[in-house]
Design a protein around this motif. Structure first.
Motif, PDB file in Angstrom:
ATOM      1  N   ALA A 242      51.154 103.413 -62.593  1.00 40.42           N
ATOM      2  CA  ALA A 242      51.641 102.110 -62.140  1.00 40.42           C
ATOM      3  C   ALA A 242      50.903 101.008 -62.896  1.00 40.42           C
ATOM      4  O   ALA A 242      49.790 101.212 -63.398  1.00 40.42           O
ATOM      5  CB  ALA A 242      51.413 101.967 -60.636  1.00 40.42           C
ATOM      6  N   SER A 269      46.694 102.124 -59.864  1.00 40.09           N
ATOM      7  CA  SER A 269      46.599 101.107 -58.818  1.00 40.09           C
ATOM      8  C   SER A 269      47.342 101.486 -57.552  1.00 40.09           C
ATOM      9  O   SER A 269      47.158 100.864 -56.508  1.00 40.09           O
ATOM     10  CB  SER A 269      47.127  99.772 -59.348  1.00 40.09           C
ATOM     11  OG  SER A 269      48.489  99.904 -59.749  1.00 40.09           O
ATOM     12  N   ALA A 270      48.179 102.534 -57.630  1.00 41.57           N
ATOM     13  CA  ALA A 270      48.897 103.018 -56.447  1.00 41.57           C
ATOM     14  C   ALA A 270      48.183 104.211 -55.810  1.00 41.57           C
ATOM     15  O   ALA A 270      48.771 104.918 -54.990  1.00 41.57           O
ATOM     16  CB  ALA A 270      50.327 103.406 -56.825  1.00 41.57           C
ATOM     17  N   ARG A 272      47.263 107.020 -57.161  1.00 45.60           N
ATOM     18  CA  ARG A 272      47.781 108.309 -57.603  1.00 45.60           C
ATOM     19  C   ARG A 272      46.894 108.863 -58.709  1.00 45.60           C
ATOM     20  O   ARG A 272      46.427 108.122 -59.587  1.00 45.60           O
ATOM     21  CB  ARG A 272      49.216 108.180 -58.110  1.00 45.60           C
ATOM     22  CG  ARG A 272      50.215 107.701 -57.063  1.00 45.60           C
ATOM     23  CD  ARG A 272      51.590 107.568 -57.677  1.00 45.60           C
ATOM     24  NE  ARG A 272      51.557 106.687 -58.842  1.00 45.60           N
ATOM     25  CZ  ARG A 272      52.554 106.588 -59.731  1.00 45.60           C
ATOM     26  NH1 ARG A 272      53.649 107.314 -59.568  1.00 45.60           N
ATOM     27  NH2 ARG A 272      52.449 105.766 -60.746  1.00 45.60           N
TER      28      ARG A 272
END
Length: 286
Positions: A242, A269-270, A272
């Protein structure tokens, strides 16, 4: 406005950034590419291994019917230097969901003979076609907020071991892994940092190949100094990252016989886990 702030204000786009320009290849023949390795990605005098892996990764993305690296393993044979190089690729197998290829990067010695610098074997696919089901016990690294971490520009002088590549990266190290820069290494083989490209370009699968090898070596926190050359590096790209800065955690559990391993995790940033890697590196004990 500072140069760094200006770069962030006018963010470079994927495909139109310094990283993209410096990894761009010129086709010479089918599967054969020329490139001028940039001095901007050097550590001391040698070209960074992650940058080299991205160059070869880009060549294979062009040579194979699939564009995203899923797994890529590299053996570093001799140290690369800035300047002309040629990349030769070979398609090993193509399938519906995965394609496999190999590539080597060559430079020239003083007699004009080719010298192989790095050889890789990789499988490529389509990250966007993967199912969204995720079952994991992995957790993002606990790193303080970005404004509470430190990079080379935060010190009164360049950090020992810094180099040209530092100007092209946004690296903010977790203070808990920064003892080596203050003359008090923790003795733990750990390095954690926020990571991005200095011109604000967001991460993509190819830049993840750079990210796993861009932090200071964990050997520094073990109290060792000097160059830590990579012998072998394997990267698994798990999903397309992301937008936003990445978080990278690298650990070493075993140094023996002058070699250590580094296990890296890259988180987006997500939250993951977008890439994992392991490398074997040589260290200088004296």
């Amino acid at each position: 406005m500072s140069e760094a702030a200006s770069a962030q204000a006018v963010r470079a786009a994927i495909g139109d950034s310094e990283f993209d320009r410096d990894t761009a290849l010129v086709p010479r023949a089918p599967g054969v590419y020329d490139i001028d390795l940039s001095a901007g990605w050097t550590i001391i005098n040698a070209v960074n291994g992650g940058y080299l892996l991205a160059v070869l990764g880009r060549a294979l993305a062009d040579a194979l019917p699939h564009s995203d690296p899923f797994t890529i393993s590299a053996h570093y044979l001799t140290a690369s230097q800035p300047g002309p190089a040629v990349v030769r690729t070979d398609v090993v197998r193509t399938g519906r969901t995965l394609s496999t290829g190999q590539a080597s990067l060559f430079q020239y010695d003083e007699q004009g003979r080719e010298v192989e610098r790095i050889r890789v074997l990789a499988s490529y696919g389509d990250l966007d076609s993967l199912p969204e089901d995720v079952r994991t016990t992995a957790r993002p690294p606990a790193i303080p907020p970005l404004d509470q971490c430190f990079g080379p520009s935060d010190g009164p002088a360049p950090v020992s071991g810094s180099s040209a590549i530092a100007d092209r990266l946004m690296i903010k190290l977790d203070p808990a892994t920064l003892g080596w820069a203050l003359g008090a290494p923790s003795g733990k083989g750990e390095m954690r940092a926020w990571f991005g490209l200095a011109d604000g370009r967001d991460a993509d699968p190819l830049s993840l190949l750079l990210a796993v090898d861009a932090l200071p070596p964990t050997a520094f926190e073990l109290g060792l100094k000097g160059w830590v050359p990579t012998v072998e590096l394997t990267v698994h790209v798990r999903c397309r990252p992301a937008p936003g800065p990445l978080r990278i955690s690298i650990t070493t559990r075993n140094l023996a016989g002058g070699f250590l391993e580094e296990d890296a995790e890259v988180w987006d940033s997500a939250d993951r886990l977008v890439a994992q890697s392991r490398q074997l590196a040589r260290v200088r004990l004296r």
